[in-house]
Design a protein around this motif. Structure first.
Motif, PDB file in Angstrom:
ATOM      1  N   TYR A 135       0.848  -1.197   0.000  1.00  0.00           N
ATOM      2  CA  TYR A 135       0.000   0.000   0.000  1.00  0.00           C
ATOM      3  C   TYR A 135       0.881   1.243   0.000  1.00  0.00           C
ATOM      4  O   TYR A 135       1.730   1.425   0.876  1.00  0.00           O
ATOM      5  CB  TYR A 135      -0.902   0.002   1.240  1.00  0.00           C
ATOM      6  N   LEU A 148      -4.542  -1.629  -2.592  1.00  0.00           N
ATOM      7  CA  LEU A 148      -5.447  -1.627  -1.448  1.00  0.00           C
ATOM      8  C   LEU A 148      -5.754  -3.046  -0.979  1.00  0.00           C
ATOM      9  O   LEU A 148      -6.101  -3.262   0.185  1.00  0.00           O
ATOM     10  CB  LEU A 148      -6.750  -0.909  -1.810  1.00  0.00           C
ATOM     11  N   ASN A 175      -1.890  -6.513   1.992  1.00  0.00           N
ATOM     12  CA  ASN A 175      -2.075  -7.398   3.137  1.00  0.00           C
ATOM     13  C   ASN A 175      -1.284  -8.693   3.034  1.00  0.00           C
ATOM     14  O   ASN A 175      -1.166  -9.425   4.027  1.00  0.00           O
ATOM     15  CB  ASN A 175      -3.556  -7.737   3.291  1.00  0.00           C
ATOM     16  N   THR A 193      -6.926  -1.632   4.615  1.00  0.00           N
ATOM     17  CA  THR A 193      -6.304  -0.576   3.817  1.00  0.00           C
ATOM     18  C   THR A 193      -7.272   0.569   3.536  1.00  0.00           C
ATOM     19  O   THR A 193      -6.854   1.726   3.439  1.00  0.00           O
ATOM     20  CB  THR A 193      -5.772  -1.144   2.490  1.00  0.00           C
ATOM     21  N   TRP A 222      -6.566   4.341   4.477  1.00  0.00           N
ATOM     22  CA  TRP A 222      -6.694   5.364   3.441  1.00  0.00           C
ATOM     23  C   TRP A 222      -7.519   6.555   3.935  1.00  0.00           C
ATOM     24  O   TRP A 222      -7.170   7.711   3.697  1.00  0.00           O
ATOM     25  CB  TRP A 222      -7.348   4.749   2.199  1.00  0.00           C
ATOM     26  N   SER A 253      -4.234  -0.695  11.809  1.00  0.00           N
ATOM     27  CA  SER A 253      -4.587  -1.784  10.891  1.00  0.00           C
ATOM     28  C   SER A 253      -5.231  -2.938  11.649  1.00  0.00           C
ATOM     29  O   SER A 253      -6.105  -3.632  11.114  1.00  0.00           O
ATOM     30  CB  SER A 253      -3.335  -2.267  10.144  1.00  0.00           C
TER      31      SER A 253
END
Length: 233
Positions: free
Chosen positions: A64, A77, A81, A125, A129, A199
């Motif tokens: 990201y 996005l 992960n 994500t 963002w 996160s």
């Protein structure tokens, strides 16, 4: 009428606090799935995928990055992960994946694994963002793992409430401490980078959203099955 739920051994458990005119109307009966031989496939694929992405050194392409997303690289996005800072970071998260699977992963069907992975990845994500404008980049599986753990625990609330609420309490305490606390994570020295605690929060929230989505989908499936049976009669 007593409702019936099932534990991970597929044995029926009579519950005196669940009642309904028909068992088929219970979301819980269809919301909790017990996969057979395929229960290892989703976590195994996730395990292999993260190792492969690390081995091929694709972190820079898949992580990201806020400015890259603004330039149209939307896939970051989701893909962020599954890539990691280094092998230490990767190993810690793979151990976490095995632990999460052992605790709750076996109550997730293949379809539910897919729902949780996609939903939680986007929530992690997407949350970063929207709220972390100063965050330049992010990688790691840990946010997703928090989501899988929460979703699985919620599916176990009726069949094993003590275990489920114990997991949810631990996750809540852990995430709350990380988000509110000002002290650094002890694993930062191991992975060679800063832990983005938000996160974990967004992953856990994604687990709740995934669970709700699975329950809604299961309820629709129940009504569809009932309508089909009525037409067949």
């Amino acid at each position: 009428m007593q409702g019936t739920v099932f534990n991970v051994d597929r044995k029926p458990i009579q519950s005196s606090f669940i009642s309904a005119p028909e068992q088929e109307n219970f979301v819980i009966f269809r919301c909790i799935h017990f996969p057979g031989n395929g229960e290892l496939v989703p976590p195994a694929l996730l395990f292999v995928l993260t190792i492969a992405l690390w081995a091929f050194g694709l972190e820079d392409v898949l992580r990201y990055e806020r400015h890259a997303v603004l330039n149209g690289e939307i896939w970051r996005l989701f893909s962020a992960n599954f890539v990691h800072l280094g092998w230490e970071h990767l190993m810690l998260n793979l151990v976490g994946l095995v632990l999460v699977w052992y605790l709750v992963g076996r109550v997730l069907s293949v379809t539910n694994w897919l729902i949780v992975v996609v939903m939680c990845s986007v929530c992690v994500t997407g949350g970063l963002w929207m709220t972390e404008a100063d965050l330049a980049w992010y990688v790691g599986l840990s946010g997703l793992l928090h989501g899988i753990l929460v979703a699985g625990a919620l599916l176990l609330v009726w069949s094993d409430p003590r275990f489920a609420f114990g997991i949810l309490a631990i996750v809540t305490l852990k995430v709350g401490t990380e988000v509110i606390g000002e002290f650094p994570s002890p694993v930062e020295g191991i992975i060679g980078g800063q832990v983005v605690s938000m996160s974990h929060l967004y992953g856990a929230l994604g687990g709740i959203v995934s669970w709700l989505g699975m329950c809604v989908a299961s309820k629709v499936h129940v009504h569809f099955d009932m309508d089909s049976s009525k037409r067949q009669r």
